[in-house]
Design an enzyme around this catalytic site. Structure first.
Site, short mmCIF file in Angstrom:
data_model
loop_
_atom_site.label_atom_id
_atom_site.label_comp_id
_atom_site.label_asym_id
_atom_site.label_seq_id
_atom_site.Cartn_x
_atom_site.Cartn_y
_atom_site.Cartn_z
N TYR A 43 -43.37 -38.51 -33.19
CA TYR A 43 -44.61 -37.65 -32.54
C TYR A 43 -45.10 -38.74 -31.32
O TYR A 43 -44.63 -40.15 -30.96
CB TYR A 43 -46.04 -38.01 -33.16
CG TYR A 43 -45.83 -36.87 -34.88
CD1 TYR A 43 -45.42 -35.05 -34.52
CD2 TYR A 43 -45.65 -37.29 -36.08
CE1 TYR A 43 -44.95 -34.17 -35.61
CE2 TYR A 43 -45.28 -36.12 -36.89
CZ TYR A 43 -45.49 -35.04 -36.54
OH TYR A 43 -44.73 -33.78 -37.84
N ARG A 56 -45.20 -37.03 -52.78
CA ARG A 56 -44.50 -35.58 -53.39
C ARG A 56 -45.17 -35.79 -55.04
O ARG A 56 -45.47 -34.64 -55.40
CB ARG A 56 -43.38 -36.20 -53.58
CG ARG A 56 -42.85 -35.39 -52.15
CD ARG A 56 -41.15 -35.70 -52.43
NE ARG A 56 -40.77 -36.66 -51.60
CZ ARG A 56 -39.67 -37.07 -51.91
NH1 ARG A 56 -38.70 -37.13 -51.15
NH2 ARG A 56 -39.58 -38.94 -51.51
N GLN A 96 -55.78 -38.34 -40.81
CA GLN A 96 -54.77 -39.01 -39.70
C GLN A 96 -55.29 -38.64 -38.59
O GLN A 96 -54.68 -37.03 -38.43
CB GLN A 96 -53.45 -38.93 -40.60
CG GLN A 96 -52.58 -39.15 -39.81
CD GLN A 96 -51.04 -38.63 -40.49
OE1 GLN A 96 -51.05 -37.33 -40.40
NE2 GLN A 96 -50.43 -39.79 -40.85
#
Length: 410
Positions: A178, A352, A103
């Protein structure tokens, strides 16, 4: 009767030049396993375990494209010096029969690093920097054409370095507040030139980045974009905007979109689909990060988790484009996964759930399990600040000693 039967989540799929053995992606999550700014042996162990457990493509989160692009001091950064450590990680993933994605990202004004090559953190627009309230950087700097060209080059160079390090894909981070998200979002982008105003204009710079990355590695690697399909806050992009964004990224040639949501500062519960608990209080030595976590706990609305909490929004994107889409958001049972596939999504990205059970995909495939043990408590997020890095509170903590050792260290 449908002319296109629902594919099995365990069937292979082509994403650009890449073929995945099944439809499961480990979503990017900040693991806190880069204590020296390079992958640690603990990070290698984690990603190897994920693909050994059945995940087809595992994503190494937050690989900064430049020193200025980092959010935190020890963040991973794709530079020639770090390649041996990234190569140790991709080699381990490949030995286990999986694929790895890097990423690539730039934090823009969402940064806690004061040492930089510019007087102020770069962003789509200048002025007051609310993120900087926690680190004393109260102002941000609007990017000019020279800045944009440099960042475009940084993303393309990082993608080429990722290829040299053995990665099979790159994921351009366009969400969560971001830098590229700061251009896309009307919350941040107040420009009055060709890069501001309409949604099409706000996508102009992120599309330049995508095009440069595609030109650099698109024949050899899958080029993925992760973005926020809805920002979950008044004045931000809606799911209708998210559908338009998908159309533009499809037109530019992205191979796959990962459909996330929310913003780190403004709408963290939109991203995670549930509130952060009071127990989420890992002792943080960095006072800036400790303050940020405290503010987040105090300001978060109380939201109860529900499975597939982003499905209503993601459907609008699915209806808008024909390209492959990875659904992300609350899939933690076989029934939910089958529903996602039936609704026309091509892949399932999970964070998760796979931190809780590295072998969850194999358990699903064998019939050993249908429901994940993950309770969506979000405590794994705070665990990234512990010596061993991110882990599920229902299992063992990460190995602090391995987390201190660079991946390629002897």
């Amino acid at each position: 009767m449908s002319l296109h039967p629902t594919p099995s989540p365990f069937s292979p799929i082509a994403i650009g030049p890449l073929t995945l053995k099944n439809r499961f992606i480990k979503a990017a999550t900040n693991e806190g396993m880069s204590a020296q700014g390079v992958p640690s042996k603990q990070l290698v162990k984690l990603h190897a375990a994920l693909v050994n457990g059945g995940t087809a493509l595992t994503t190494v989160a937050y690989c900064a494209v430049s020193s200025d692009g980092r959010t935190l001091p020890n963040q991973l950064i794709l530079v020639p010096e770090s390649l041996p450590h990234f190569k140790a990680l991709t080699d381990a993933v490949h030995r286990e029969g999986g694929l790895a994605s890097a990423q690539i990202t730039h934090g823009g004004c969402f940064t806690f690093i004061r040492e930089r090559s510019t007087a102020r953190p770069l962003s789509s627009s200048g002025g007051f920097n609310k993120i900087g309230m926690m680190s004393g950087m109260f102002l941000k700097q609007a990017m000019n054409e020279r800045d944009m060209q440099q960042v475009v080059q940084d993303f393309a160079r990082a993608a080429r370095l990722a290829r040299q390090a053995g990665f099979d894909a790159v994921e351009i981070h366009m969400g969560h507040g971001y830098l590229l998200s700061q251009f896309i979002s009307p919350l941040y982008n107040k420009r009055r030139d060709q890069y501001g105003g309409s949604l099409e204009n706000r996508l102009r710079f992120p599309r330049r980045v995508l095009r440069a990355v595609l030109d650099a590695v698109g024949r050899d690697m899958a080029v993925i974009c992760k973005y926020s399909i809805t920002e979950g806050v008044r004045g931000g992009n809606s799911a209708e905007d998210g559908a338009q964004i998908a159309r533009m990224l499809e037109q530019e040639g992205a191979h796959l979109l990962v459909l996330s949501a929310g913003m780190n500062a403004e709408s963290i519960t939109t991203m995670f689909g549930s509130s952060f608990p009071k127990e989420n209080r890992v002792q943080q030595k960095n006072p800036v990060i400790a303050l940020a976590m405290a503010i987040q706990r105090l300001t978060d609305p109380k939201v109860e988790f529900r499975e597939l909490y982003l499905l209503e929004h993601a459907r609008k994107v699915r209806a808008a484009v024909k390209m492959p889409l990875a659904y992300l958001g609350g899939a933690k049972s076989l029934s939910s996964i089958e529903r996602i596939m039936a609704e026309g999504f091509d892949l399932i990205a999970m964070g998760r759930v796979l931190l809780a059970e590295h072998d969850y995909v194999n358990k699903l495939a064998s019939g050993a399990s249908k429901n994940s043990i993950c309770t969506a408590c979000n405590r794994c997020v705070a665990m990234m600040y512990t010596p061993g890095g991110t882990s599920c509170v229902l299992g063992k903590p990460g190995d602090a000693e391995l987390n201190r050792q660079p991946a390629a260290a002897q």
